[in-house]
Design a protein around this motif. Structure first.
Motif, PDB file in Angstrom:
ATOM      1  N   THR A  59       0.832  -1.197   0.000  1.00 27.08           N
ATOM      2  CA  THR A  59       0.000   0.000   0.000  1.00 27.08           C
ATOM      3  C   THR A  59       0.869   1.251   0.000  1.00 27.08           C
ATOM      4  OG1 THR A  59      -0.157   0.100   2.426  1.00 27.08           O
ATOM      5  CG2 THR A  59      -1.846  -1.177   1.255  1.00 27.08           C
ATOM      6  N   LEU A  60       0.348   2.302  -0.605  1.00 24.66           N
ATOM      7  CA  LEU A  60       0.989   3.609  -0.641  1.00 24.66           C
ATOM      8  C   LEU A  60      -0.007   4.620  -0.120  1.00 24.66           C
ATOM      9  CD1 LEU A  60       3.261   5.569  -1.531  1.00 24.66           C
ATOM     10  CD2 LEU A  60       2.227   5.570  -3.819  1.00 24.66           C
ATOM     11  N   ASP A  61       0.331   5.289   0.966  1.00 25.18           N
ATOM     12  CA  ASP A  61      -0.593   6.214   1.635  1.00 25.18           C
ATOM     13  C   ASP A  61      -1.918   5.541   1.956  1.00 25.18           C
ATOM     14  OD1 ASP A  61       1.147   8.326   1.791  1.00 25.18           O
ATOM     15  OD2 ASP A  61       0.414   9.327  -0.003  1.00 25.18           O
ATOM     16  N   GLY A  62      -1.838   4.286   2.370  1.00 22.95           N
ATOM     17  CA  GLY A  62      -3.030   3.570   2.804  1.00 22.95           C
ATOM     18  C   GLY A  62      -3.876   2.980   1.696  1.00 22.95           C
ATOM     19  N   LYS A  63      -3.500   3.200   0.439  1.00 18.97           N
ATOM     20  CA  LYS A  63      -4.262   2.674  -0.699  1.00 18.97           C
ATOM     21  C   LYS A  63      -3.455   1.572  -1.385  1.00 18.97           C
ATOM     22  CE  LYS A  63      -6.046   5.535  -3.555  1.00 18.97           C
ATOM     23  NZ  LYS A  63      -6.200   6.682  -4.507  1.00 18.97           N
ATOM     24  N   PRO A  64      -4.128   0.489  -1.834  1.00 24.41           N
ATOM     25  CA  PRO A  64      -3.397  -0.556  -2.550  1.00 24.41           C
ATOM     26  C   PRO A  64      -2.677   0.013  -3.761  1.00 24.41           C
ATOM     27  CG  PRO A  64      -5.621  -1.284  -2.013  1.00 24.41           C
ATOM     28  CD  PRO A  64      -5.559   0.180  -1.674  1.00 24.41           C
ATOM     29  N   LEU A  65      -1.454  -0.447  -3.969  1.00 23.69           N
ATOM     30  CA  LEU A  65      -0.659   0.066  -5.076  1.00 23.69           C
ATOM     31  C   LEU A  65      -1.388  -0.121  -6.410  1.00 23.69           C
ATOM     32  CD1 LEU A  65       2.156   1.392  -5.049  1.00 23.69           C
ATOM     33  CD2 LEU A  65       3.100  -0.811  -5.749  1.00 23.69           C
ATOM     34  N   GLY A  66      -2.108  -1.217  -6.549  1.00 24.19           N
ATOM     35  CA  GLY A  66      -2.812  -1.497  -7.788  1.00 24.19           C
ATOM     36  C   GLY A  66      -3.989  -0.583  -8.063  1.00 24.19           C
ATOM     37  N   SER A  67      -4.410   0.203  -7.059  1.00 18.86           N
ATOM     38  CA  SER A  67      -5.556   1.085  -7.255  1.00 18.86           C
ATOM     39  C   SER A  67      -5.178   2.407  -7.923  1.00 18.86           C
ATOM     40  CB  SER A  67      -6.238   1.383  -5.915  1.00 18.86           C
ATOM     41  OG  SER A  67      -5.395   2.191  -5.083  1.00 18.86           O
ATOM     42  N   TYR A  68      -3.851   2.678  -8.039  1.00 20.06           N
ATOM     43  CA  TYR A  68      -3.396   3.911  -8.675  1.00 20.06           C
ATOM     44  C   TYR A  68      -3.318   3.716 -10.190  1.00 20.06           C
ATOM     45  CZ  TYR A  68      -1.884   5.771  -4.125  1.00 20.06           C
ATOM     46  OH  TYR A  68      -1.842   6.231  -2.833  1.00 20.06           O
ATOM     47  N   SER A  69      -3.742   4.727 -10.939  1.00 22.26           N
ATOM     48  CA  SER A  69      -3.473   4.726 -12.370  1.00 22.26           C
ATOM     49  C   SER A  69      -1.974   4.932 -12.569  1.00 22.26           C
ATOM     50  CB  SER A  69      -4.250   5.840 -13.073  1.00 22.26           C
ATOM     51  OG  SER A  69      -3.727   7.111 -12.696  1.00 22.26           O
ATOM     52  N   SER A  70      -1.494   4.617 -13.764  1.00 25.32           N
ATOM     53  CA  SER A  70      -0.060   4.754 -14.031  1.00 25.32           C
ATOM     54  C   SER A  70       0.410   6.185 -13.833  1.00 25.32           C
ATOM     55  CB  SER A  70       0.259   4.285 -15.456  1.00 25.32           C
ATOM     56  OG  SER A  70       0.010   2.910 -15.593  1.00 25.32           O
ATOM     57  N   LYS A  71      -0.391   7.143 -14.296  1.00 20.37           N
ATOM     58  CA  LYS A  71       0.021   8.549 -14.163  1.00 20.37           C
ATOM     59  C   LYS A  71      -0.056   9.014 -12.718  1.00 20.37           C
ATOM     60  CE  LYS A  71      -0.464  10.494 -18.767  1.00 20.37           C
ATOM     61  NZ  LYS A  71      -1.019  11.611 -19.574  1.00 20.37           N
ATOM     62  N   MET A  72      -1.080   8.584 -12.001  1.00 21.05           N
ATOM     63  CA  MET A  72      -1.174   8.998 -10.603  1.00 21.05           C
ATOM     64  C   MET A  72      -0.049   8.389  -9.783  1.00 21.05           C
ATOM     65  SD  MET A  72      -3.419  11.236 -10.270  1.00 21.05           S
ATOM     66  CE  MET A  72      -3.291  11.322  -8.490  1.00 21.05           C
ATOM     67  N   LEU A  73       0.335   7.151 -10.084  1.00 16.54           N
ATOM     68  CA  LEU A  73       1.458   6.536  -9.370  1.00 16.54           C
ATOM     69  C   LEU A  73       2.753   7.262  -9.691  1.00 16.54           C
ATOM     70  CD1 LEU A  73       2.384   4.290  -7.477  1.00 16.54           C
ATOM     71  CD2 LEU A  73       2.698   2.820  -9.482  1.00 16.54           C
ATOM     72  N   ALA A  74       2.911   7.689 -10.948  1.00 17.57           N
ATOM     73  CA  ALA A  74       4.129   8.401 -11.348  1.00 17.57           C
ATOM     74  C   ALA A  74       4.208   9.782 -10.710  1.00 17.57           C
ATOM     75  CB  ALA A  74       4.194   8.523 -12.861  1.00 17.57           C
ATOM     76  N   ARG A  75       3.067  10.349 -10.326  1.00 21.17           N
ATOM     77  CA  ARG A  75       3.101  11.624  -9.598  1.00 21.17           C
ATOM     78  C   ARG A  75       3.515  11.422  -8.142  1.00 21.17           C
ATOM     79  NH1 ARG A  75      -2.296  15.001 -11.570  1.00 21.17           N
ATOM     80  NH2 ARG A  75      -1.963  14.734 -13.818  1.00 21.17           N
ATOM     81  N   LYS A  76       3.312  10.219  -7.643  1.00 20.30           N
ATOM     82  CA  LYS A  76       3.655   9.928  -6.251  1.00 20.30           C
ATOM     83  C   LYS A  76       5.069   9.357  -6.105  1.00 20.30           C
ATOM     84  CE  LYS A  76       0.765   9.479  -3.242  1.00 20.30           C
ATOM     85  NZ  LYS A  76       0.319  10.336  -2.117  1.00 20.30           N
ATOM     86  N   MET A  77       5.535   8.642  -7.154  1.00 24.88           N
ATOM     87  CA  MET A  77       6.746   7.847  -7.004  1.00 24.88           C
ATOM     88  C   MET A  77       7.582   7.895  -8.278  1.00 24.88           C
ATOM     89  SD  MET A  77       6.777   3.743  -6.300  1.00 24.88           S
ATOM     90  CE  MET A  77       5.935   3.901  -4.716  1.00 24.88           C
ATOM     91  N   ALA A  78       8.900   8.063  -8.113  1.00 24.51           N
ATOM     92  CA  ALA A  78       9.829   8.034  -9.245  1.00 24.51           C
ATOM     93  C   ALA A  78      10.904   6.998  -8.968  1.00 24.51           C
ATOM     94  CB  ALA A  78      10.467   9.409  -9.463  1.00 24.51           C
ATOM     95  N   VAL A  79      11.394   6.376 -10.041  1.00 26.06           N
ATOM     96  CA  VAL A  79      12.350   5.280  -9.921  1.00 26.06           C
ATOM     97  C   VAL A  79      13.605   5.605 -10.720  1.00 26.06           C
ATOM     98  CG1 VAL A  79      12.730   2.810 -10.207  1.00 26.06           C
ATOM     99  CG2 VAL A  79      10.418   3.662  -9.742  1.00 26.06           C
TER     100      VAL A  79
END
Length: 258
Positions: A59-79
């Motif tokens: 989970t990321l900020d209490g939400k399952p990682l799979g619940s984020y869209s690709s763009k929303m996840l990229a706004r939260k996390m960079a690799v």
């Protein structure tokens, strides 16, 4: 901020990760260490959703990682990976601008906010003088700085760095890790670092996760992990643990066999 609970990963017939449980707290720098093949990079790929675990939850900020869209996840996390950016025939500024893709829709051009984020990333990483140079003209260390700048242009809350200092000389290693630390101080961001160099991990991380054979052997403070017997058991060599004279942190020395 990131919570991993009872997570396991199998690829084909091979068990890669088993029953992984730990937390990354907001604003901290967590180091992941361990021998080659211990599962460090696979763990980062699970955390960035490049690999999907067979069991458990992330989970990321209490939400399952799979619940984020690709763009929303990229706004939260960079690799940032150890390979950095390929020596492509594009400019440094163009490469850094790619970090803004999570904020773009169809046919949208860079906005003033995009330009500001790109410029801030160039300045923060000391790449402003190289903005017009092609990636193919840069050294490996310089391209790794561009990769860091690109990730910072994303304006993420979390930076995942998978062995970002591999193949770099000590000057570039310190430079890259200082960039991450400065970014963190300015943004109150969270960083997860996979590192081979235990001394650098002790100096730049708040806590450490020690992995072995796809499992977490121990997680804890720098002092709890940088312990001679524990490291000897995991790495198969007997280190001499000393105290850094200025930082007062544990560091290791290795002795050659007689």
């Amino acid at each position: 901020m990131i919570q991993i609970t009872d997570m396991s990963l199998r690829i084909g017939q091979r068990q890669i990760l088993s029953n992984i449980t730990f937390e990354v707290k907001k604003g901290e720098t967590l180091g992941i260490i361990g021998p080659n093949g211990s599962g460090k990079s696979s763990l980062v790929k699970v955390m960035s959703r490049l690999l999907i675990p067979d069991a458990g939850s992330v989970t990321l900020d209490g939400k399952p990682l799979g619940s984020y869209s690709s763009k929303m996840l990229a706004r939260k996390m960079a690799v940032v990976s150890q390979e950095g950016l390929a020596p492509l025939p594009i400019t440094v500024e163009e490469a850094v601008a790619m970090g803004r893709y999570p904020y773009h829709g169809f046919f949208r051009r860079n906005t003033a906010r995009d330009a500001e984020a790109i410029q801030r990333a160039l300045v923060r990483t000391g790449l402003e003088p190289l903005a017009c140079k092609l990636l193919e003209q840069l050294s490996g260390g310089e391209r790794q700085r561009v990769a860091i700048a690109c990730s910072m242009a994303q304006e993420p809350e979390v930076l995942l760095l998978d062995e970002p200092t591999t193949y770099l000389d000590i000057g570039y290693q310190i430079g890259i890790l200082n960039l991450v630390r400065e970014w963190q101080r300015e943004t109150e961001g969270t960083a997860v670092l996979v590192l081979h160099d235990l001394n650098l991990a002790a100096q730049y991380c708040d806590r450490l996760v020690l992995m072995e054979s796809g499992n977490i052997t121990r997680s804890g403070t720098i002092e709890e992990i940088m312990e001679a017997k524990l490291l000897a058991d995991v790495y198969g060599v007997k280190p001499l643990v000393v105290t850094h004279p200025n930082l007062l942190l544990p560091q290791i020395l290795l002795e050659r066999s007689s």
